[in-house]
Design a protein around this motif. Structure first.
Motif, PDB file in Angstrom:
ATOM      1  N   GLY A  81      -1.069 -12.964  -5.772  1.00 28.02           N
ATOM      2  CA  GLY A  81      -1.648 -13.533  -4.560  1.00 28.02           C
ATOM      3  C   GLY A  81      -3.148 -13.350  -4.535  1.00 28.02           C
ATOM      4  N   LEU A  82      -3.755 -13.828  -3.474  1.00 27.60           N
ATOM      5  CA  LEU A  82      -5.209 -13.725  -3.352  1.00 27.60           C
ATOM      6  C   LEU A  82      -5.614 -12.290  -3.031  1.00 27.60           C
ATOM      7  CD1 LEU A  82      -5.895 -17.039  -1.453  1.00 27.60           C
ATOM      8  CD2 LEU A  82      -6.946 -16.363  -3.610  1.00 27.60           C
ATOM      9  N   PRO A  83      -6.659 -11.801  -3.682  1.00 30.00           N
ATOM     10  CA  PRO A  83      -7.110 -10.441  -3.392  1.00 30.00           C
ATOM     11  C   PRO A  83      -7.617 -10.311  -1.961  1.00 30.00           C
ATOM     12  CG  PRO A  83      -8.669 -11.583  -4.838  1.00 30.00           C
ATOM     13  CD  PRO A  83      -7.466 -12.461  -4.718  1.00 30.00           C
ATOM     14  N   THR A  84      -7.262  -9.193  -1.328  1.00 34.56           N
ATOM     15  CA  THR A  84      -7.782  -8.903   0.011  1.00 34.56           C
ATOM     16  C   THR A  84      -8.404  -7.513  -0.052  1.00 34.56           C
ATOM     17  OG1 THR A  84      -5.581  -8.112   0.681  1.00 34.56           O
ATOM     18  CG2 THR A  84      -6.118 -10.404   1.176  1.00 34.56           C
ATOM     19  N   VAL A  85      -7.963  -6.600   0.787  1.00 29.36           N
ATOM     20  CA  VAL A  85      -8.434  -5.214   0.715  1.00 29.36           C
ATOM     21  C   VAL A  85      -7.286  -4.356   0.231  1.00 29.36           C
ATOM     22  CG1 VAL A  85     -10.162  -5.508   2.506  1.00 29.36           C
ATOM     23  CG2 VAL A  85      -7.837  -4.803   3.128  1.00 29.36           C
ATOM     24  N   ASP A  86      -7.627  -3.243  -0.380  1.00 26.75           N
ATOM     25  CA  ASP A  86      -6.628  -2.311  -0.903  1.00 26.75           C
ATOM     26  C   ASP A  86      -5.621  -3.013  -1.804  1.00 26.75           C
ATOM     27  OD1 ASP A  86      -7.791  -0.106   0.243  1.00 26.75           O
ATOM     28  OD2 ASP A  86      -6.596  -0.214   2.069  1.00 26.75           O
ATOM     29  N   ASN A  87      -6.154  -3.704  -2.806  1.00 28.08           N
ATOM     30  CA  ASN A  87      -5.300  -4.289  -3.822  1.00 28.08           C
ATOM     31  C   ASN A  87      -4.654  -3.162  -4.635  1.00 28.08           C
ATOM     32  OD1 ASN A  87      -6.110  -7.208  -3.428  1.00 28.08           O
ATOM     33  ND2 ASN A  87      -8.107  -6.300  -3.842  1.00 28.08           N
ATOM     34  N   THR A  88      -3.685  -3.524  -5.454  1.00 30.53           N
ATOM     35  CA  THR A  88      -2.912  -2.517  -6.180  1.00 30.53           C
ATOM     36  C   THR A  88      -3.807  -1.567  -6.969  1.00 30.53           C
ATOM     37  OG1 THR A  88      -0.995  -3.978  -6.332  1.00 30.53           O
ATOM     38  CG2 THR A  88      -1.118  -2.180  -7.918  1.00 30.53           C
ATOM     39  N   HIS A  89      -4.780  -2.116  -7.691  1.00 34.28           N
ATOM     40  CA  HIS A  89      -5.602  -1.229  -8.529  1.00 34.28           C
ATOM     41  C   HIS A  89      -6.470  -0.304  -7.683  1.00 34.28           C
ATOM     42  CE1 HIS A  89      -8.670  -4.322  -7.718  1.00 34.28           C
ATOM     43  NE2 HIS A  89      -9.581  -3.496  -8.178  1.00 34.28           N
ATOM     44  N   GLY A 126       0.812  -1.213   0.000  1.00 36.81           N
ATOM     45  CA  GLY A 126       0.000   0.000   0.000  1.00 36.81           C
ATOM     46  C   GLY A 126       0.841   1.257   0.000  1.00 36.81           C
ATOM     47  N   ARG A 127       1.882   1.282   0.834  1.00 36.80           N
ATOM     48  CA  ARG A 127       2.720   2.482   0.898  1.00 36.80           C
ATOM     49  C   ARG A 127       3.482   2.692  -0.404  1.00 36.80           C
ATOM     50  NH1 ARG A 127       4.112   0.058   5.681  1.00 36.80           N
ATOM     51  NH2 ARG A 127       6.313  -0.158   5.096  1.00 36.80           N
ATOM     52  N   ALA A 128       3.989   1.593  -0.983  1.00 37.75           N
ATOM     53  CA  ALA A 128       4.746   1.708  -2.228  1.00 37.75           C
ATOM     54  C   ALA A 128       3.861   2.208  -3.361  1.00 37.75           C
ATOM     55  CB  ALA A 128       5.376   0.363  -2.589  1.00 37.75           C
ATOM     56  N   VAL A 129       2.662   1.663  -3.485  1.00 40.47           N
ATOM     57  CA  VAL A 129       1.759   2.094  -4.562  1.00 40.47           C
ATOM     58  C   VAL A 129       1.362   3.555  -4.364  1.00 40.47           C
ATOM     59  CG1 VAL A 129      -0.504   1.743  -5.617  1.00 40.47           C
ATOM     60  CG2 VAL A 129       0.925  -0.228  -5.062  1.00 40.47           C
ATOM     61  N   ARG A 130       1.074   3.936  -3.126  1.00 45.89           N
ATOM     62  CA  ARG A 130       0.720   5.339  -2.867  1.00 45.89           C
ATOM     63  C   ARG A 130       1.883   6.266  -3.223  1.00 45.89           C
ATOM     64  NH1 ARG A 130      -1.566   3.084   1.825  1.00 45.89           N
ATOM     65  NH2 ARG A 130       0.110   3.915   3.146  1.00 45.89           N
ATOM     66  N   PHE A 131       3.101   5.875  -2.833  1.00 46.01           N
ATOM     67  CA  PHE A 131       4.280   6.672  -3.147  1.00 46.01           C
ATOM     68  C   PHE A 131       4.445   6.809  -4.655  1.00 46.01           C
ATOM     69  CE2 PHE A 131       8.758   6.276  -4.496  1.00 46.01           C
ATOM     70  CZ  PHE A 131       9.245   7.520  -4.098  1.00 46.01           C
ATOM     71  N   LEU A 132       4.338   5.697  -5.363  1.00 47.62           N
ATOM     72  CA  LEU A 132       4.567   5.712  -6.805  1.00 47.62           C
ATOM     73  C   LEU A 132       3.494   6.514  -7.534  1.00 47.62           C
ATOM     74  CD1 LEU A 132       5.649   1.996  -7.135  1.00 47.62           C
ATOM     75  CD2 LEU A 132       7.106   3.989  -7.583  1.00 47.62           C
TER      76      LEU A 132
END
Length: 270
Positions: free
Chosen positions: A85-93, A64-70
Motif C-alpha cells: 500500500g501507499l506509505p504513510t507514517v510508521d511503516n513496517t521498516h 503497528g502493534r503486530a510489528v512491535r510484538f514480533l
C-alpha cells in the motif's frame, strides 16, 4: 474533500480515471496521495458503509502493534510485507527498526502508484536494510526469489499480508498462495494477516452493498470472507493469543476498542 496531489514520477501504468484501492484507502486514513475519483468513490462507499474509515484506521494500527510484538517480544528481525500500500507514517521498516535497527524489510506490491512512492520505503537504518519488489501476490515463488536478495530464508521471517488476500477472489487460490509463501520460510516464522468479513456479529452485513458498488466502480475487485474461510489461511500454523479476532481487538494498547468487520491474527510456523 481533502486536497490531493499526484506523484511527479507516476508510472505510465497509472490510471487516474478509475478509483484504485491503494489511493482510496490512503484517502480514508487521511492521506493526500489520491485523486478526485478516489475521493468521490471513497465518500460514496463511506456513505453506504460509514464504519469503513474505522476499518482502515484499525487495520493500520494492527500493523503497528503486530510489528512491535514480533520485533520486541518474539525477536523477529526480518519482515516480508506483501501488499504494502501507499506509505504513510510508521511503516513496517520504521516500526521494526525503531526496536531493532538491524531489522531487514522487503516490501512487495504491484500498484504503479505504490511503485512511484517506493523511494519513501527504501530508507533504512545503517545497520538494517529495506527493499521494494514490484511483484504480484499471485506469483509467490517470484516474491520469495527476489526477496532472498535481502532476507535470509534460513532465519525466521514475519510475512505480513494485511488486506491483500481479499483481492484474490478465489479462496482456494488464496489458501495456496499462503501455503506456498509459508513453505519458503523456516520454523519460527510468522504470518500476520487481516481480511474483511461480512459476518453479522462484527457488523459486516452493512458492507454488502458498498462492496458491490466498489466492484462496479473501482479496481481491483474485492471480496469478503467468513471467519471459517479466513481461519483456513492459518492451516498448519499456531495462532498467537488472542487468535483470530476483529483486528481492532488484537492486543489493543488500552481499553476495549470498537469491533470492526475486519479480522486480524498472527500465527507462528511450528
Amino acid at each position: 474533500m481533502s486536497e490531493s496531489h499526484a506523484p511527479s514520477d507516476a508510472s505510465p501504468r497509472l490510471n487516474t480515471g478509475v478509483a484504485h484501492n491503494a489511493r482510496v484507502w490512503n484517502y480514508w486514513v487521511g492521506g493526500k496521495d489520491n485523486y478526485e475519483v478516489d475521493q468521490e468513490v471513497g465518500e460514496h462507499v463511506a456513505g453506504m458503509f460509514p464504519v469503513i474509515r474505522e476499518v482502515a484506521r484499525a487495520d493500520r494500527e494492527f500493523l503497528g502493534r503486530a510489528v512491535r510484538f514480533l520485533a520486541a517480544e518474539r525477536g523477529v528481525r526480518q519482515f516480508l510485507d506483501i501488499g504494502t500500500g501507499l506509505p504513510t507514517v510508521d511503516n513496517t521498516h520504521e516500526t521494526a527498526q525503531r526496536i531493532a535497527p538491524e531489522a531487514r524489510i522487503v516490501y512487495v506490491d504491484n500498484d504503479p502508484i505504490v511503485l512511484a512512492h517506493a523511494r519513501t520505503l527504501l530508507t533504512s537504518t545503517p545497520q538494517g536494510a529495506t527493499a521494494y519488489i514490484d511483484a504480484d501476490v499471485h506469483d509467490p515463488e517470484r516474491i520469495v526469489e527476489r526477496a532472498a536478495a535481502t532476507l535470509d530464508f534460513d532465519r525466521p521471517v514475519a510475512v505480513m499480508m494485511l488486506g491483500i488476500l481479499n483481492f484474490v477472489l478465489d479462496t482456494g487460490t488464496a489458501r495456496d498462495i499462503v501455503r506456498r509463501i509459508m513453505a519458503a520460510v523456516p520454523s519460527g516464522s510468522f504470518l500476520a494477516l487481516t481480511h474483511p468479513t461480512l459476518d453479522a456479529d462484527l457488523g459486516g452485513e452493512g458492507n454488502v452493498a458498498a462492496m458491490a458498488f466498489w466492484n462496479e466502480n473501482a479496481v481491483p475487485p474485492i471480496t469478503a470472507r467468513p471467519r471459517e474461510e479466513i481461519a483456513s489461511f492459518f492451516a498448519g500454523l499456531e495462532l498467537v493469543e488472542p487468535g483470530l479476532v476483529p483486528c481492532s481487538r488484537w492486543r489493543p494498547d488500552g481499553g476495549t476498542p470498537a469491533v470492526v468487520p475486519q479480522f486480524g491474527a498472527v500465527a507462528v510456523k511450528p
